[in-house]
Structure formats: structure tokens, C-alpha cells
Design a protein around this motif. Structure first.
Motif, short mmCIF file in Angstrom:
data_model
loop_
_atom_site.label_atom_id
_atom_site.label_comp_id
_atom_site.label_asym_id
_atom_site.label_seq_id
_atom_site.Cartn_x
_atom_site.Cartn_y
_atom_site.Cartn_z
N GLN A 89 0.31 -1.23 -0.64
CA GLN A 89 0.20 0.60 0.06
C GLN A 89 1.09 1.28 -0.01
O GLN A 89 0.42 2.43 -0.44
CB GLN A 89 -0.96 0.06 1.54
CG GLN A 89 -2.31 0.84 1.48
CD GLN A 89 -2.66 1.25 2.51
OE1 GLN A 89 -2.05 1.20 3.22
NE2 GLN A 89 -3.75 1.93 2.43
N LYS A 90 1.95 1.20 0.47
CA LYS A 90 2.67 2.36 1.20
C LYS A 90 3.36 2.65 -0.42
O LYS A 90 4.19 3.60 -1.19
CB LYS A 90 4.13 2.37 2.38
CG LYS A 90 3.04 2.02 3.52
CD LYS A 90 3.98 2.55 4.99
CE LYS A 90 3.64 1.77 5.95
NZ LYS A 90 4.43 1.96 7.12
N ALA A 91 4.06 1.96 -1.08
CA ALA A 91 5.10 1.55 -1.80
C ALA A 91 4.28 1.86 -3.77
O ALA A 91 4.63 2.54 -4.75
CB ALA A 91 5.99 -0.30 -2.04
N HIS A 92 3.03 1.15 -3.40
CA HIS A 92 1.89 1.92 -4.30
C HIS A 92 0.77 2.51 -4.19
O HIS A 92 -0.18 1.93 -4.49
CB HIS A 92 2.05 0.29 -5.73
CG HIS A 92 2.98 -0.32 -5.88
ND1 HIS A 92 3.57 -0.13 -6.72
CD2 HIS A 92 3.50 -1.21 -5.42
CE1 HIS A 92 4.64 -0.79 -7.27
NE2 HIS A 92 4.44 -1.58 -6.36
N PRO A 93 0.66 3.61 -4.05
CA PRO A 93 -0.33 4.40 -3.01
C PRO A 93 -1.29 4.51 -4.77
O PRO A 93 -2.44 4.90 -4.52
CB PRO A 93 0.19 5.91 -2.63
CG PRO A 93 1.74 6.04 -3.80
CD PRO A 93 1.98 4.86 -3.62
N GLN A 94 -0.77 4.56 -6.05
CA GLN A 94 -2.38 5.03 -6.55
C GLN A 94 -2.59 3.95 -6.98
O GLN A 94 -3.98 3.47 -7.29
CB GLN A 94 -1.29 5.06 -8.33
CG GLN A 94 -1.05 6.46 -8.04
CD GLN A 94 -0.17 7.20 -9.15
OE1 GLN A 94 0.90 6.22 -9.91
NE2 GLN A 94 0.21 8.01 -9.93
N ILE A 95 -1.53 2.79 -6.64
CA ILE A 95 -2.71 1.13 -7.27
C ILE A 95 -3.78 1.19 -5.94
O ILE A 95 -4.77 0.74 -5.95
CB ILE A 95 -2.70 0.27 -7.56
CG1 ILE A 95 -0.84 0.22 -8.16
CG2 ILE A 95 -2.77 -1.11 -7.16
CD1 ILE A 95 -0.27 -0.85 -9.32
N ALA A 96 -3.23 1.08 -4.55
CA ALA A 96 -4.16 1.35 -3.45
C ALA A 96 -5.40 2.36 -4.12
O ALA A 96 -6.64 1.92 -3.48
CB ALA A 96 -3.40 1.45 -2.18
N GLN A 97 -4.99 3.06 -4.10
CA GLN A 97 -6.64 4.68 -4.58
C GLN A 97 -7.54 3.70 -5.43
O GLN A 97 -8.78 3.72 -5.01
CB GLN A 97 -6.06 6.00 -4.90
CG GLN A 97 -5.55 6.65 -3.61
CD GLN A 97 -4.91 7.87 -4.16
OE1 GLN A 97 -4.75 8.05 -5.76
NE2 GLN A 97 -4.24 8.14 -3.70
N PHE A 98 -6.89 2.95 -6.20
CA PHE A 98 -7.24 2.12 -7.16
C PHE A 98 -8.63 0.83 -7.08
O PHE A 98 -9.65 0.71 -7.63
CB PHE A 98 -7.32 1.50 -8.53
CG PHE A 98 -7.22 0.25 -9.08
CD1 PHE A 98 -8.62 0.16 -9.53
CD2 PHE A 98 -5.76 -0.62 -9.27
CE1 PHE A 98 -8.75 -1.14 -10.04
CE2 PHE A 98 -6.56 -1.69 -9.65
CZ PHE A 98 -8.04 -1.97 -10.27
N PHE A 99 -8.07 0.47 -5.47
CA PHE A 99 -8.22 -0.73 -5.17
C PHE A 99 -10.31 -0.42 -4.60
O PHE A 99 -10.79 -1.15 -3.67
CB PHE A 99 -7.85 -1.28 -4.02
CG PHE A 99 -7.10 -2.52 -4.61
CD1 PHE A 99 -6.69 -2.97 -6.71
CD2 PHE A 99 -5.36 -3.03 -4.65
CE1 PHE A 99 -6.07 -3.70 -6.99
CE2 PHE A 99 -4.55 -3.95 -4.59
CZ PHE A 99 -4.45 -4.43 -6.25
N GLU A 100 -9.25 0.84 -3.35
CA GLU A 100 -10.81 1.34 -2.92
C GLU A 100 -12.05 2.05 -3.39
O GLU A 100 -12.71 1.34 -2.91
CB GLU A 100 -9.88 2.99 -2.89
CG GLU A 100 -8.92 2.58 -1.32
CD GLU A 100 -9.69 2.59 0.06
OE1 GLU A 100 -10.91 2.05 0.23
OE2 GLU A 100 -8.88 2.79 1.45
N LYS A 101 -11.46 1.68 -5.08
CA LYS A 101 -12.81 2.24 -6.47
C LYS A 101 -13.44 1.48 -6.86
O LYS A 101 -14.74 1.60 -7.13
CB LYS A 101 -12.30 3.40 -6.55
CG LYS A 101 -12.15 4.75 -5.94
CD LYS A 101 -11.12 6.02 -7.24
CE LYS A 101 -11.05 7.04 -6.89
NZ LYS A 101 -11.42 8.13 -7.97
N VAL A 102 -12.96 0.12 -6.36
CA VAL A 102 -13.36 -1.31 -7.36
C VAL A 102 -14.74 -1.47 -6.49
O VAL A 102 -15.23 -2.00 -5.12
CB VAL A 102 -12.37 -2.46 -7.27
CG1 VAL A 102 -13.04 -3.43 -7.22
CG2 VAL A 102 -11.08 -2.17 -7.65
#
Length: 338
Positions: free
Chosen positions: A272-285
Motif C-alpha cells: 500500500q505504501k509503495a503503490h499508493p495509486q494502485i491502492a487508490q484504485f483498489f479502494e474504488k473497486v
């Protein structure tokens, strides 16, 4: 010796230049996804992998294991993503989350549920198929003790058969403890299939033949939309009782329905810390239940590979997944599908 050092230096320089010349995705360490062995888990995993690979230019792979071993691996960052995490259910997850090692992102499938089920014809009969109701007063788990002969186990005729989850699933532990809590462990065999597919086959075979069957199941799944089923009532949810059901070693489990279902994407905190953009994407799924169940039915009935069904889902439902992504990322994913 000087010539050897010169040659070695030249070789290392050449290797560095070669690695630098590789595409970013080829030089990156793959994102390790959990290889989930049930249909919705495998399909959701492949949808996420396609987007991460094509939209964020990161390679991915999958690593197999049981629910518990995969959650343990996530806590150690040995894997980074569990595509369908029933967050808060297992002690492994609860402990890792409390220690800040894992986090559940998003609310991926609203309307998900789980419980104990029987085919509708067991309770109501089916005149069109000549099936008479075998358990007309069966409404709750408290009624099962007097209906053990209806669900007779072929290998232990004096007991009924309850089809549990495969060994290694968190729900398998919970259901085993529920049998004790509901006073059914002496009257029902705790039958565990080797996989989700084997459980499906056992249920489907019984229903096709019009036979009574008692089983644990969940949604989203193709099976839930394919047959008329009745979910048995269970006691109201109690948080303290729930703890006794998730503890396989608790000798005195207490009765309660399962924790309300919330499906998330489980990730390791370092990821989550290394890839915040992907984490933001996962939040919206968020997968709408109807098109997801249809995709799952296609995968099940046609024996189609999850990756192929995932790509078809992305092609057919851009209105769903584009809402999860920034515009430039969505364009890259869309271009890869053509």
C-alpha cells in the motif's frame, strides 16, 4: 589480473545497460497475487491483474495456498494482494490488521452473503418433478436435529450429512464450530470437499437428481442464481460468540450467525505504501452483483479460463471499471483489450 578486472567491469557495465534498456515492467519485481481457488475469487483476481499489468505497467503472478496460509503470507509481504478478502473473519487476518501489517481496501461486492442452505424443493416440494416436501417445517438450524434422516449420510446412515467448505478455508473452521454450537456434531457428519469445484459438483449433482442436500454456501456465485434455494435461519449475530466460532481450538463454541459479509481487496501494508495509486484504485473497486454472477456462470458452465472471462468482462462492462481508474490508466487498459 588487470585484464580480468577490466573484462569483469565491462561485463557489469554491459549488464547494467541491458537491464536499464528493459521495459519498466520487465525490470520490476512481480506483484504477487493470491491464487484463490473459488470462482468469484479467481475471476476478481484476474480482473485486477489485467488492470495492474496493462494500466500500471507492473508484472504480476499468483501464488497458491489455503485462505489461512495466504493471509499469513500477506502479513509477511510474501504476497501483496488477496483479490477477494472476507475481511475480519479469521484470527490470522484480525491479528495482522491490528498489528498494521495488512489492510482491506474497498467494498468490492455489495450484497454478498453466506450461510447454510437447502434446495427449495426439500421444504416446499416440486409438483412438476414429482417431488414431495421432505422437511416441510424446516426453517432454521434449530430444526435440523429432527431431520437428520432426510439428509442421510451414505457412509454413516445413522447421521445426516452437512457439506462444509474445503479444508483450509476460514469458513470450514466456523462451520465445524457451528455444528457443535447448534448441538448437531453428534447427528451430522462434517463432510469437507477437496476444493470449491468439488463442493459445487456435489451440490449440483444432488439438485439435478432432486435429492435432499444440506450445505454451506456464499455469494457472489453462479450456483446461487442457478437454483431455487432456502437459507436457514440462524441466531442473531453476537460478536463474542463469533470469536468462539473462528477459534478452531475453542471447546465450547457459542451459537451465532456469521459476521456480516464485507468483501475487500486485502493488501500488505508495504505494498500500500509503495503503490499508493494502485491502492487508490483498489479502494474504488465495486462489482455489481448481476453482471458479476453472469460472468461467473459463463466461466462455470463453459469451463472458461478466469483470465479469458476477466478480459471479456472488461470489454463488455467499461462503464463499471472505468469509474475505478484515472483517465490515462483507463485508456491504456482499454487499448490492451482491442
Amino acid at each position: 589480473m588487470k585484464g580480468l578486472k577490466t573484462l569483469l567491469a565491462a561485463s557489469l557495465t554491459s549488464l547494467s545497460l541491458s537491464v536499464a534498456a528493459l521495459p519498466v515492467s520487465a525490470a520490476e519485481t512481480p506483484v504477487h497475487f493470491a491464487d484463490l481457488n473459488w470462482e468469484s475469487g479467481s475471476l476478481i483476481t484476474e480482473v485486477l491483474r489485467v488492470i495492474v499489468e496493462e494500466g500500471y505497467d507492473l508484472p504480476t503472478d499468483t501464488l497458491p495456498g489455503t485462505t489461512i496460509t495466504l493471509e499469513t503470507a500477506l502479513a509477511k509481504n510474501d504476497i501483496q494482494v488477496i483479490g477477494e478478502e472476507w475481511a475480519g473473519r479469521s484470527p490470522v487476518w484480525v491479528k495482522a490488521e491490528a498489528e498494521g501489517k495488512v489492510v482491506g481496501l474497498g467494498d468490492t461486492v455489495k450484497g454478498a452473503t453466506e450461510g447454510w442452505w437447502v434446495p427449495e424443493y426439500v421444504v416446499k416440494g416440486d409438483p412438476a418433478k414429482g417431488i414431495k416436501p421432505l422437511a416441510p417445517d424446516l426453517k432454521s438450524v434449530n430444526d435440523l436435529a429432527r431431520y437428520k434422516d432426510v439428509f442421510k449420510d451414505p457412509e454413516s446412515p445413522g447421521k445426516g450429512r452437512f457439506l462444509n467448505s474445503p479444508i483450509g478455508w476460514t469458513s470450514e473452521v466456523v462451520n465445524k464450530q457451528k455444528l457443535k454450537a447448534y448441538g448437531l456434531d453428534d447427528s451430522y457428519v462434517n463432510f469437507r470437499s477437496g476444493s470449491g469445484a468439488a463442493l459445487d459438483a456435489e451440490i449440483a449433482s444432488s439438485i439435478r437428481r432432486g435429492k435432499p442436500v444440506l450445505f454451506y454456501y456464499w455469494s457472489p456465485t453462479p450456483l446461487m442464481g442457478r437454483y431455487k434455494l432456502i437459507q436457514l435461519e440462524e441466531p442473531p449475530f453476537d460478536a463474542e460468540a463469533w470469536k468462539t466460532l473462528t477459534d478452531a481450538d475453542n471447546p465450547d463454541p457459542k451459537p451465532t450467525r456469521s459476521l456480516a459479509s464485507k468483501l475487500s481487496i486485502g493488501v500488505s501494508t508495504p505494498f500500500q505504501k509503495a503503490h499508493p495509486q494502485i491502492a487508490q484504485f483498489f479502494e474504488k473497486v465495486e462489482f455489481p452483483i448481476e453482471p458479476l454472477n453472469k460472468a461467473l456462470a459463463t466461466m462455470s458452465e463453459n469451463h472458461t479460463a478466469p483470465r479469458e472471462v476477466a478480459q471479456a468482462f472488461l470489454k463488455n462492462h467499461p462503464e463499471v471499471w472505468k469509474a475505478w481508474l484515472p483517465g490515462d490508466v483507463a485508456q491504456k487498459v482499454e487499448a490492451s483489450l482491442k
